[in-house]
Design an enzyme around this catalytic site. Structure first.
Site, PDB file in Angstrom:
ATOM      1  N   CYS A   1       1.906  34.785  15.342  1.00 40.36           N
ATOM      2  CA  CYS A   1       3.385  34.424  15.061  1.00 40.36           C
ATOM      3  C   CYS A   1       3.868  34.097  13.534  1.00 40.36           C
ATOM      4  O   CYS A   1       3.207  33.040  13.210  1.00 40.36           O
ATOM      5  CB  CYS A   1       3.699  33.291  16.002  1.00 40.36           C
ATOM      6  SG  CYS A   1       5.462  32.627  15.783  1.00 40.36           S
TER       7      CYS A   1
ATOM      8  N   CYS B   1       5.816  30.869  13.197  1.00 38.37           N
ATOM      9  CA  CYS B   1       5.273  29.664  13.621  1.00 38.37           C
ATOM     10  C   CYS B   1       4.868  28.762  12.367  1.00 38.37           C
ATOM     11  O   CYS B   1       4.821  27.382  12.598  1.00 38.37           O
ATOM     12  CB  CYS B   1       4.034  29.739  14.592  1.00 38.37           C
ATOM     13  SG  CYS B   1       4.678  30.587  16.028  1.00 38.37           S
TER      14      CYS B   1
END
Length: 144
Positions: A64, A67
């Site tokens: 991700c 993130c």
């Protein structure tokens, strides 16, 4: 000619929907669902949301990209509030390592961040990267 008008209307509607959805990204929204189930309480306790102090729980994954930004925002805001009487706890959960908690909290996309109060009740849910000011505004009343 009518086809061009219809195409223009469809494109305008698609752009309007896209703008609306992108504006909601990263906003702090009050929690609307907080079922007190035994499994939910057990999973949250295992994650570190013990109900002793406020907690910021954010789900992430190695794959991700956004993130990393969430990590920085949450770390900065919790560090700023670390001198508070009820300093918040920063908890990061890898969604691949702990899918049960993500499923129980109905996490549908990454990054997703939750704010829990000192009693362990879900107060806010944030989809996307939270804005530092919004996260601080949500957390400050819980740290007093």
């Amino acid at each position: 000619m009518i086809e061009l008008v219809i195409l223009a209307v469809v494109i305008a509607a698609a752009v309007a929907v896209g703008v609306y959805l992108s504006r909601r990204q990263g906003q702090v929204r009050p929690a609307t669902l907080d079922p007190d189930t035994e499994q939910r309480a057990r999973l949250l306790d295992a994650a570190g949301v013990t109900g002793e102090v406020p907690a910021v729980l954010h789900f992430s994954a190695d794959w991700c990209g956004p993130c990393d930004a969430v990590r920085r925002v949450v770390a900065d805001v919790t560090a700023d509030l670390s001198e508070s009487p009820n300093a918040p706890r920063d908890i990061e959960i890898d969604i691949d390592a702990d899918p049960d908690l993500a499923r129980e909290l109905n996490v549908l996309s990454l990054p997703t961040t939750f704010v829990f109060d000192a009693e362990g009740k879900e107060r806010f849910r944030i989809s996307g990267v939270p804005k530092p000011g919004d996260l601080r505004t949500a957390l400050e009343p819980l740290t007093v």
